[in-house]
Scaffold this motif. Sequence first.
Motif, PDB file in Angstrom:
ATOM      1  N   THR A   1       0.826  -1.209   0.000  1.00  0.00           N
ATOM      2  CA  THR A   1       0.000   0.000   0.000  1.00  0.00           C
ATOM      3  C   THR A   1       0.861   1.260   0.000  1.00  0.00           C
ATOM      4  N   ILE A   2       1.946   1.247   0.768  1.00  0.00           N
ATOM      5  CA  ILE A   2       2.857   2.394   0.783  1.00  0.00           C
ATOM      6  C   ILE A   2       3.506   2.569  -0.587  1.00  0.00           C
ATOM      7  N   ALA A   3       3.911   1.475  -1.210  1.00  0.00           N
ATOM      8  CA  ALA A   3       4.513   1.553  -2.548  1.00  0.00           C
ATOM      9  C   ALA A   3       3.532   2.142  -3.551  1.00  0.00           C
ATOM     10  N   GLN A   4       2.267   1.789  -3.408  1.00  0.00           N
ATOM     11  CA  GLN A   4       1.239   2.334  -4.299  1.00  0.00           C
ATOM     12  C   GLN A   4       0.995   3.812  -3.998  1.00  0.00           C
ATOM     13  N   TYR A   5       0.809   4.139  -2.723  1.00  0.00           N
ATOM     14  CA  TYR A   5       0.441   5.508  -2.331  1.00  0.00           C
ATOM     15  C   TYR A   5       1.568   6.497  -2.629  1.00  0.00           C
ATOM     16  N   ARG A   6       2.793   6.090  -2.424  1.00  0.00           N
ATOM     17  CA  ARG A   6       3.933   6.992  -2.627  1.00  0.00           C
ATOM     18  C   ARG A   6       4.476   6.964  -4.059  1.00  0.00           C
ATOM     19  N   GLY A   7       3.790   6.250  -4.927  1.00  0.00           N
ATOM     20  CA  GLY A   7       4.110   6.314  -6.341  1.00  0.00           C
ATOM     21  C   GLY A   7       5.287   5.471  -6.799  1.00  0.00           C
ATOM     22  N   TYR A   8       5.693   4.494  -5.992  1.00  0.00           N
ATOM     23  CA  TYR A   8       6.857   3.694  -6.367  1.00  0.00           C
ATOM     24  C   TYR A   8       6.572   2.772  -7.549  1.00  0.00           C
ATOM     25  N   TYR A   9       5.357   2.225  -7.598  1.00  0.00           N
ATOM     26  CA  TYR A   9       4.998   1.407  -8.773  1.00  0.00           C
ATOM     27  C   TYR A   9       4.929   2.288 -10.017  1.00  0.00           C
ATOM     28  N   GLU A  10       4.332   3.450  -9.865  1.00  0.00           N
ATOM     29  CA  GLU A  10       4.204   4.373 -10.999  1.00  0.00           C
ATOM     30  C   GLU A  10       5.587   4.757 -11.540  1.00  0.00           C
ATOM     31  N   LYS A  11       6.533   4.989 -10.636  1.00  0.00           N
ATOM     32  CA  LYS A  11       7.887   5.346 -11.059  1.00  0.00           C
ATOM     33  C   LYS A  11       8.572   4.206 -11.810  1.00  0.00           C
ATOM     34  N   GLU A  12       8.102   2.981 -11.562  1.00  0.00           N
ATOM     35  CA  GLU A  12       8.632   1.827 -12.284  1.00  0.00           C
ATOM     36  C   GLU A  12       7.880   1.571 -13.582  1.00  0.00           C
ATOM     37  N   GLY A  13       6.950   2.484 -13.919  1.00  0.00           N
ATOM     38  CA  GLY A  13       6.176   2.310 -15.142  1.00  0.00           C
ATOM     39  C   GLY A  13       5.104   1.258 -15.014  1.00  0.00           C
ATOM     40  N   LEU A  14       4.538   1.119 -13.802  1.00  0.00           N
ATOM     41  CA  LEU A  14       3.533   0.097 -13.534  1.00  0.00           C
ATOM     42  C   LEU A  14       2.219   0.733 -13.095  1.00  0.00           C
ATOM     43  N   SER A  15       1.123   0.173 -13.558  1.00  0.00           N
ATOM     44  CA  SER A  15      -0.197   0.532 -13.063  1.00  0.00           C
ATOM     45  C   SER A  15      -0.752  -0.715 -12.375  1.00  0.00           C
ATOM     46  N   VAL A  16      -0.693  -0.718 -11.041  1.00  0.00           N
ATOM     47  CA  VAL A  16      -1.000  -1.918 -10.266  1.00  0.00           C
ATOM     48  C   VAL A  16      -2.423  -1.868  -9.724  1.00  0.00           C
ATOM     49  N   THR A  17      -3.147  -2.942  -9.941  1.00  0.00           N
ATOM     50  CA  THR A  17      -4.489  -3.111  -9.375  1.00  0.00           C
ATOM     51  C   THR A  17      -4.450  -4.287  -8.414  1.00  0.00           C
ATOM     52  N   PHE A  18      -4.798  -4.027  -7.152  1.00  0.00           N
ATOM     53  CA  PHE A  18      -4.819  -5.095  -6.156  1.00  0.00           C
ATOM     54  C   PHE A  18      -6.182  -5.775  -6.149  1.00  0.00           C
ATOM     55  N   GLN A  19      -6.161  -7.082  -6.122  1.00  0.00           N
ATOM     56  CA  GLN A  19      -7.371  -7.871  -5.965  1.00  0.00           C
ATOM     57  C   GLN A  19      -7.169  -8.848  -4.822  1.00  0.00           C
ATOM     58  N   THR A  20      -8.267  -9.279  -4.200  1.00  0.00           N
ATOM     59  CA  THR A  20      -8.190 -10.129  -3.024  1.00  0.00           C
ATOM     60  C   THR A  20      -8.555 -11.566  -3.360  1.00  0.00           C
ATOM     61  N   ALA A  21      -7.683 -12.482  -2.964  1.00  0.00           N
ATOM     62  CA  ALA A  21      -7.935 -13.914  -3.125  1.00  0.00           C
ATOM     63  C   ALA A  21      -8.361 -14.494  -1.779  1.00  0.00           C
ATOM     64  N   LYS A  22      -8.520 -15.793  -1.746  1.00  0.00           N
ATOM     65  CA  LYS A  22      -8.969 -16.466  -0.519  1.00  0.00           C
ATOM     66  C   LYS A  22      -7.778 -17.129   0.172  1.00  0.00           C
ATOM     67  N   GLY A  23      -6.832 -16.296   0.590  1.00  0.00           N
ATOM     68  CA  GLY A  23      -5.659 -16.808   1.280  1.00  0.00           C
ATOM     69  C   GLY A  23      -4.480 -17.027   0.341  1.00  0.00           C
ATOM     70  N   GLY A  24      -3.323 -17.300   0.950  1.00  0.00           N
ATOM     71  CA  GLY A  24      -2.089 -17.422   0.187  1.00  0.00           C
ATOM     72  C   GLY A  24      -2.058 -18.581  -0.783  1.00  0.00           C
ATOM     73  N   VAL A  25      -2.640 -19.710  -0.398  1.00  0.00           N
ATOM     74  CA  VAL A  25      -2.657 -20.869  -1.297  1.00  0.00           C
ATOM     75  C   VAL A  25      -3.495 -20.565  -2.530  1.00  0.00           C
ATOM     76  N   ASP A  26      -4.613 -19.873  -2.334  1.00  0.00           N
ATOM     77  CA  ASP A  26      -5.445 -19.479  -3.480  1.00  0.00           C
ATOM     78  C   ASP A  26      -4.696 -18.504  -4.377  1.00  0.00           C
ATOM     79  N   VAL A  27      -3.941 -17.577  -3.776  1.00  0.00           N
ATOM     80  CA  VAL A  27      -3.093 -16.678  -4.573  1.00  0.00           C
ATOM     81  C   VAL A  27      -2.174 -17.493  -5.468  1.00  0.00           C
ATOM     82  N   ALA A  28      -1.498 -18.473  -4.878  1.00  0.00           N
ATOM     83  CA  ALA A  28      -0.553 -19.284  -5.641  1.00  0.00           C
ATOM     84  C   ALA A  28      -1.251 -20.030  -6.781  1.00  0.00           C
TER      85      ALA A  28
END
Length: 327
Positions: free
Chosen positions: A46-73
């Motif tokens: 969230t800090i990386a997004q809010y402070r523009g660190y992803y943007e500075k890397e040329g990224l437009s990041v959208t966070f989505q929520t999964a059902k836990g870490g195994v589901d993410v994987a």
Amino acid sequence: MVCRFRHLMIAALGLTGLLSVSAHAADQVTYLLPAPAARPAFGPWTIAQYRGYYEKEGLSVTFQTAKGGVDVAKQVGAGNAQIGGALGDTPILVRPNGIAVKAVALLGGRGVTQLILHEDSPIKGPADLKGKTVTVLSYQDTTFYALLGMLASANLTKNDLDIHSAGPSGIWQLFLSNKADAMAAVPDYIGYVTEAKGKIRAIPGDTYFQSMAQAIVASDDLIKTNPQLIRRIVRATLRGMQDIMKNPAEAAADFVKATPENNGREATVKTIFEYYATHVYPGQQVLGAIDPERMAKLQDFYVSEGVVREKSPVEALFTNQFVTEER
């Protein structure tokens, strides 16, 4: 008039070119998190997004929520998202099932699971948990397996105590109401209990069992086909973690600004960030790097406990290429 028109055309073409470059540079990234981004555990992202660190890397990041870490994987392995957040342990759990993901950066050199106790509790460590009641998020959550590891260090098993799978609210509310003697949980719950005027002591879980912190996970396919994208994501996210380590109070203030759900909870988030900065994030000679020996020992434990049926080659579980190369 012709000259002025020509200058306007050149300027317009120049602007179009800049917009084209900008649009090309802003790669769209779907980043899966195991729980909502408004939780302090996801402060680095969230800090990386809010402070523009992803943007500075040329990224437009959208966070989505999964059902836990195994589901993410699972989702990352299937190509439904480019990258995700889980724990460093997660590839151990999923690769035997054919889910080809690796940890590509570890957010901290310590374990994220904490043994949280009442301030006046006589419990000094896992050996004293025999016969006690302990809450966990769920029996499928990695923090539960970390608790089993802590118990094993004292020659205890889950049958020697009463472990409750209590969910995201019950885990700390049962503890707060003195219906549980301890919690095995991430540092966020320290903040929630203290916010509710509870008094606690916390023992870092990796004092007894070498589980891991949160990790960035990517598929084998993306590692092969687009390593530069991963490198940019890792670099920006680690900057967010560094900010929390350097100044938890300022990071907490920005985190609350970025997550309206936490409005008015600056003090709670600050407490949580301070704990991460002190007990979870330190301990890496190279920021983000994963220790192969720790990964191997952790996998040995999961196999011995029957959590996974077979070992994967340790080199298939992680890569440090995105943190040890020039970032």
